[in-house]
Design an enzyme around this catalytic site. Sequence first.
Site, PDB file in Angstrom:
ATOM      1  N   LEU A  13       0.855  -1.181   0.000  1.00  0.00           N
ATOM      2  CA  LEU A  13       0.000   0.000   0.000  1.00  0.00           C
ATOM      3  C   LEU A  13       0.892   1.232   0.000  1.00  0.00           C
ATOM      4  O   LEU A  13       2.029   1.187   0.480  1.00  0.00           O
ATOM      5  CB  LEU A  13      -0.878   0.033   1.255  1.00  0.00           C
ATOM      6  CG  LEU A  13      -1.918  -1.066   1.418  1.00  0.00           C
ATOM      7  CD1 LEU A  13      -2.660  -0.888   2.743  1.00  0.00           C
ATOM      8  CD2 LEU A  13      -2.887  -1.077   0.266  1.00  0.00           C
ATOM      9  N   ASP A  14       0.368   2.339  -0.524  1.00  0.00           N
ATOM     10  CA  ASP A  14       1.082   3.606  -0.399  1.00  0.00           C
ATOM     11  C   ASP A  14       1.339   3.867   1.084  1.00  0.00           C
ATOM     12  O   ASP A  14       0.568   3.429   1.947  1.00  0.00           O
ATOM     13  CB  ASP A  14       0.262   4.756  -0.978  1.00  0.00           C
ATOM     14  CG  ASP A  14       0.155   4.708  -2.492  1.00  0.00           C
ATOM     15  OD1 ASP A  14       0.867   3.903  -3.120  1.00  0.00           O
ATOM     16  OD2 ASP A  14      -0.659   5.478  -3.035  1.00  0.00           O
ATOM     17  N   LYS A  15       2.379   4.596   1.378  1.00  0.00           N
ATOM     18  CA  LYS A  15       2.849   4.822   2.742  1.00  0.00           C
ATOM     19  C   LYS A  15       1.734   5.205   3.717  1.00  0.00           C
ATOM     20  O   LYS A  15       1.667   4.675   4.814  1.00  0.00           O
ATOM     21  CB  LYS A  15       3.934   5.897   2.713  1.00  0.00           C
ATOM     22  CG  LYS A  15       4.549   6.202   4.042  1.00  0.00           C
ATOM     23  CD  LYS A  15       5.626   7.257   3.892  1.00  0.00           C
ATOM     24  CE  LYS A  15       6.137   7.713   5.227  1.00  0.00           C
ATOM     25  NZ  LYS A  15       7.103   8.792   5.089  1.00  0.00           N
ATOM     26  N   GLU A  16       0.874   6.119   3.358  1.00  0.00           N
ATOM     27  CA  GLU A  16      -0.141   6.614   4.295  1.00  0.00           C
ATOM     28  C   GLU A  16      -1.530   5.999   4.081  1.00  0.00           C
ATOM     29  O   GLU A  16      -2.487   6.427   4.706  1.00  0.00           O
ATOM     30  CB  GLU A  16      -0.223   8.136   4.208  1.00  0.00           C
ATOM     31  CG  GLU A  16       1.077   8.799   4.639  1.00  0.00           C
ATOM     32  CD  GLU A  16       1.014  10.305   4.596  1.00  0.00           C
ATOM     33  OE1 GLU A  16       1.161  10.922   5.655  1.00  0.00           O
ATOM     34  OE2 GLU A  16       0.802  10.844   3.495  1.00  0.00           O
ATOM     35  N   THR A  17      -1.639   5.007   3.233  1.00  0.00           N
ATOM     36  CA  THR A  17      -2.916   4.338   3.002  1.00  0.00           C
ATOM     37  C   THR A  17      -3.146   3.318   4.101  1.00  0.00           C
ATOM     38  O   THR A  17      -2.249   2.541   4.437  1.00  0.00           O
ATOM     39  CB  THR A  17      -2.931   3.648   1.622  1.00  0.00           C
ATOM     40  OG1 THR A  17      -2.736   4.645   0.619  1.00  0.00           O
ATOM     41  CG2 THR A  17      -4.235   2.927   1.372  1.00  0.00           C
TER      42      THR A  17
END
Length: 188
Positions: A13-17
């Site tokens: 997942l993207d870092k802040e997802t």
Amino acid sequence: RKGNLTLRAVQRLDKETSGLVVFARSVAAQRHLQRQLAAHTVTRRYLAIVHGAAEEAAYETLLVPDRGDGLRGSWGVFCRARGEPPPEAREAVTRVRVLERLPQATLVACELETGRQHQIRIHLAEAGHPLVGETVYIRDWRGPLLPASRPMLHAAVLGFVHPRTEKPLRFEEPPPADFKAVLERLRL
């Protein structure tokens, strides 16, 4: 790592997802799951809160590492496409369904057929509806910025066939507290 057990990332997942990811306990299981991803048979549904009044749509583009301004994006969207797509262009397909209209935003569900880096963030921003809390793919947004501590994107559903038992599995994870708080604030 516990004993001889090593977990292997199957997707990221993207870092802040926030939300669901899958790890494999063996190389064979990892490869089995990666083949499912490549065949587009894994169910991946995300919840997103986006700026403005988004519409239901299917986005099918070729993503490139640099769309012409230093940002990852869809080939031919930022700059007019000339000639053939570059060799690094990768197919990206996102299907968007409206779940709830809010005064200045929209809660949407995004179903992925492919899983490219920043795919949902790019497709929604290029459609004129960047994620609430977005800091990278927001350059073209001209409306008021709705604040959030991170991009409001949550991996809510993950479904695949178990590598050993062949049993279909489906997991659901509700959004975390920060996502719910932004949604509640925007409902007012």
